[in-house]
Design a protein around this motif. Structure first.
Motif: not given
Length: 270
Positions: A197-207
């Protein structure tokens, strides 16, 4: 740990007597903050006219503020990874054989490099925070910054540094080729960085990637620092969350330090 203090001093002297290497080590993370952080404007994320950027990025005022915790963690990670390189360098150039014949514990040879790498990481983190504050539209501390916040950031940085310095020192204890450890560093640094989660929030990542990132130590450190930067004085729930992340990092650091002692006492050779 006889010999630890003078050996650590030796490593730090090699560092501050080579200011070019220090400046170069700051250039890449500064570019991450100044260029990558400024290239993406979370305020422009909207859906049918509704602002969704703030919600996805935990209320961060800008992307630099959001990613700074991740960039600080990644910078520390890269510095820690190269602790093992110094062991191989000493082996190839000859100092290691002299250290092994001296009346000092062998683990102190390895830990001098781990501690010096941690000190370098703390200095880099302090400079990068100041730089992020000075960048136009950079770091915004809307809720202030306290001594507790600074201690949490320092704890996350130290624990990440000790954990990964220990891991790569263990790998380097029996190696003789620089190319091998450079190859390992290049192999693992991208997965550690992007599967977190260093650069992106969990909501924008593939599950599936988000689930993997939950168990990444880089995520634990980045989330701890990000929570502090975004909220200032923490609520009870926020402090509990940060405490859990730091606990995970502490357990990892302790395990790796103990393993480093065992391996270096038994396995380090000329």
């Amino acid at each position: 740990m006889s010999g630890l203090l003078p050996l650590t001093g030796r490593e730090l002297k090699k560092w501050y007597r080579n200011p070019v290497a220090f400046i170069v080590s700051l250039v890449q993370p500064f570019f991450w903050i100044a260029l990558f952080g400024s290239a993406f404007d979370i305020a422009k994320l909207s859906f049918h006219g509704i602002d969704v950027g703030s919600a996805l990025f935990q209320g961060a005022p800008d992307y630099i503020t959001f990613i700074l915790g991740g960039v600080l963690t990644i910078t520390t990670l890269f510095t820690a990874m190269f602790s093992g390189v110094n062991i191989i360098w000493d082996r190839r150039m000859g100092p290691l054989s002299r250290f092994l014949s001296a009346p000092i514990r062998r683990s102190s040879i390895v830990f001098s490099k781990i501690i010096s790498g941690t000190v370098r990481g703390l200095v880099q983190v302090a400079i990068l925070i100041i730089a992020a504050l000075l960048i136009p539209d950079g770091l915004v501390l809307r809720h202030g910054f306290t001594v507790v916040d600074a201690l949490i950031i320092a704890a996350a940085v130290v624990l990440v540094s000790f954990s990964f310095s220990s891991i790569f020192s263990i790998i380097a204890v029996r190696m003789t080729r620089m190319e091998t450890i450079f190859g390992i560093v290049n192999l693992v640094n991208l997965p550690l960085m992007f599967a977190s989660y260093a650069l992106f929030p969990p909501g924008l990542m593939a599950g599936w990637l988000s689930r993997v990132a939950q168990y990444n130590p880089v995520s634990w450190s980045a989330l701890s620092i990000r929570t502090v930067l975004l909220n200032g004085s923490l609520t009870g729930a926020q402090l509990s969350s940060v405490a859990h992340y730091l606990l995970y990092l502490t357990v990892l650091a302790i395990v790796m330090v103990l393993l480093t002692i065992f391996v270096s006492e038994r396995g380090i050779r000329e």
